[in-house]
Design a protein around this motif. Structure first.
Motif, mmCIF file in Angstrom:
data_model
loop_
_atom_site.group_PDB
_atom_site.id
_atom_site.type_symbol
_atom_site.label_atom_id
_atom_site.label_comp_id
_atom_site.label_asym_id
_atom_site.label_seq_id
_atom_site.Cartn_x
_atom_site.Cartn_y
_atom_site.Cartn_z
ATOM 1 N N VAL A 102 0.843 -1.187 0.000
ATOM 2 C CA VAL A 102 0.000 0.000 0.000
ATOM 3 C C VAL A 102 0.884 1.244 0.000
ATOM 4 C CG1 VAL A 102 -1.638 1.373 1.355
ATOM 5 C CG2 VAL A 102 -1.953 -1.096 1.155
ATOM 6 N N THR A 103 0.618 2.186 -0.883
ATOM 7 C CA THR A 103 1.345 3.449 -0.917
ATOM 8 C C THR A 103 0.873 4.344 0.228
ATOM 9 O OG1 THR A 103 1.532 3.288 -3.327
ATOM 10 C CG2 THR A 103 1.919 5.455 -2.330
ATOM 11 N N SER A 114 4.625 4.312 -7.597
ATOM 12 C CA SER A 114 4.255 3.428 -6.492
ATOM 13 C C SER A 114 2.793 3.025 -6.602
ATOM 14 C CB SER A 114 4.509 4.122 -5.149
ATOM 15 O OG SER A 114 4.075 3.319 -4.067
ATOM 16 N N MET A 115 1.935 3.996 -6.956
ATOM 17 C CA MET A 115 0.513 3.716 -7.101
ATOM 18 C C MET A 115 0.229 2.762 -8.263
ATOM 19 S SD MET A 115 -1.594 4.997 -4.900
ATOM 20 C CE MET A 115 -3.106 4.918 -5.849
ATOM 21 N N LYS A 116 1.018 2.881 -9.323
ATOM 22 C CA LYS A 116 0.830 1.989 -10.457
ATOM 23 C C LYS A 116 1.072 0.537 -10.055
ATOM 24 C CE LYS A 116 1.872 5.256 -14.183
ATOM 25 N NZ LYS A 116 2.835 5.654 -15.244
ATOM 26 N N GLU A 117 1.938 0.337 -9.066
ATOM 27 C CA GLU A 117 2.222 -1.014 -8.589
ATOM 28 C C GLU A 117 1.222 -1.462 -7.532
ATOM 29 O OE1 GLU A 117 5.840 -3.600 -6.504
ATOM 30 O OE2 GLU A 117 6.193 -1.531 -7.164
ATOM 31 N N LYS A 159 -1.811 0.141 -6.530
ATOM 32 C CA LYS A 159 -3.213 0.446 -6.857
ATOM 33 C C LYS A 159 -3.993 1.019 -5.680
ATOM 34 C CE LYS A 159 -2.603 -1.270 -10.980
ATOM 35 N NZ LYS A 159 -2.413 -0.381 -12.118
ATOM 36 N N VAL A 160 -3.409 1.045 -4.492
ATOM 37 C CA VAL A 160 -4.112 1.500 -3.293
ATOM 38 C C VAL A 160 -3.196 2.407 -2.482
ATOM 39 C CG1 VAL A 160 -5.286 0.784 -1.170
ATOM 40 C CG2 VAL A 160 -5.440 -0.641 -3.212
#
Length: 395
Positions: free
Chosen positions: A49-50, A101-104, A106-107
């Protein structure tokens, strides 16, 4: 004239970009669970989680989330990034790192990224730029009374859905002649239809009975008129959901006088920002209301009323309720129902008992006191029911 031409060119580009977007169902907006699981589940069953702590008390609240997650044994691994304009930790490079980071993952779970009022050559804040890059078009704030915490209105249960990628927040301003500023409000059919469909899909999925479109079409006849028209068109596709409309100023008064009449409200950007804060005040303030934002691919969890609460930094007095409830919602999104219920139940139990409350709730407890009480209330679930036992939820 060159300034006007420049702004018109930017506006045109923005509108063309918006026209390419397809509006999707709520299930698509919130990312299907199977896809989410395959994309975020890490080695040894950990979900990545980012995390963006943000400004003000954000870092302290994120520390609270980490403490509770650790105590509850939540299988989440945080990828922490710092993006702050007031702390000189904002740049295109850092913004791109967050997006990557979000691309990996997603949350994400984020604190308030404060926007300075001073103009420094860039109209769009980093917070807005991040939301645009991720196309986080739908902001959802569930305003729900907390059992045992009395406010002016009790037993409230309403949802505010806000379009947050255009409207007054389009960052298109210029000085046409000296002493005259023009600020453009962008409303498009594609994005108005998309947020309207999201609201009706949400109402259908959550068993809600009514959607209210909030507007100012009596004055902004073309802009808000288009938004209202799109809501009316989408409403026809959902005959089982009651639909009505309300002018924004009347809506503010009605929320204060009789908020129980509302179920789901959908509105453009600025109105949503105002109503989020007004409604949060009805149930206890910014410290107790969670929020979330969705795109077709990403889900971001945050506080419902976004305030940095800078005056509380380092004083150990911030209320972590909203952030913990938002974190619990994030776990439910990750299909970690058990951990989500354990944490949300523990938070609600502490509030219902009423012995440990922060200053904004009329008590004298510190942030640390509240977190300790929450973690103490996690353990009965584990001891009495085991890891996958039945849980009696706090309502």
């Amino acid at each position: 004239m060159s300034a006007i031409s420049s702004v018109r060119a930017v506006a045109g580009a923005l509108l063309r970009a918006q026209g390419r977007g397809a509006w999707r169902t709520l299930s698509a907006s919130a990312a299907p669970q199977q896809t989410l699981r395959s994309q975020t589940e890490k080695h040894e069953g950990l979900f990545k989680v980012t995390m963006l702590p943000g400004d003000g008390v954000g870092p302290e609240l994120m520390h609270s989330v980490k403490e509770v997650f650790k105590a509850a044994g939540v299988p989440v691994e945080f990828d922490e990034h710092h993006l702050s304009e007031v702390q000189n930790m904002a740049s295109e490079e850092k913004l791109d790192e967050v997006v990557d980071s979000m691309k990996e993952s997603k949350v994400a779970i984020i604190g308030k990224i404060h926007t300075p009022m001073e103009y420094k050559g860039e109209l769009a804040s980093y917070d807005m730029r991040l939301r645009r890059k991720l196309d986080l078009f739908a902001n959802v704030v569930h305003v729900n009374s907390l059992p045992g915490f009395k406010t002016r209105h009790n037993n409230l249960d309403l949802v505010i859905i806000r379009e947050q990628t255009e409207g007054e927040y389009s960052s298109l301003e210029h000085e046409s002649v000296k002493g005259v500023i023009e600020c453009l409000k962008i409303i498009t059919r594609d994005k108005s239809q998309r947020i309207a469909k999201f609201a009706f899909d949400y109402a259908t999925k959550k068993g809600r009975s009514k959607v209210t479109a909030v507007h100012k079409a009596n004055i902004m006849k073309l802009g808000d008129g288009l938004f209202l028209q799109c809501c009316e068109e989408v409403a026809e596709l959902y005959p089982k959901i009651k639909f009505d409309t309300m002018i924004i100023d009347n809506c503010c008064m009605q929320l204060v006088q009789n908020p129980h009449q509302f179920d789901v409200l959908v509105m453009p950007n600025l109105y949503g920002n105002i109503i989020d804060n007004l409604a949060a005040g009805l149930v206890g303030g910014a410290g107790v209301v969670p929020g979330e934002s969705y795109s077709a691919e990403y889900a971001v969890f945050e506080m419902g009323a976004r305030h940095p609460f800078a005056q509380a930094v380092g004083r150990n007095i911030a209320n972590p309720t909203a952030m913990l409830l938002s974190a619990a919602n994030m776990l439910r999104h990750l299909n970690l129902e058990y951990h989500s219920n354990v944490i949300s139940d523990a938070v609600k139990r502490v509030i219902k008992v009423g012995k440990v409350r922060t200053r904004d709730m009329g008590g004298y407890s510190t942030t640390s006191d509240f977190i300790k009480s929450v973690t103490d209330n996690l353990h009965p679930h584990y001891g009495a029911h085991g890891r996958h036992g039945r849980i009696r939820h706090i309502h």
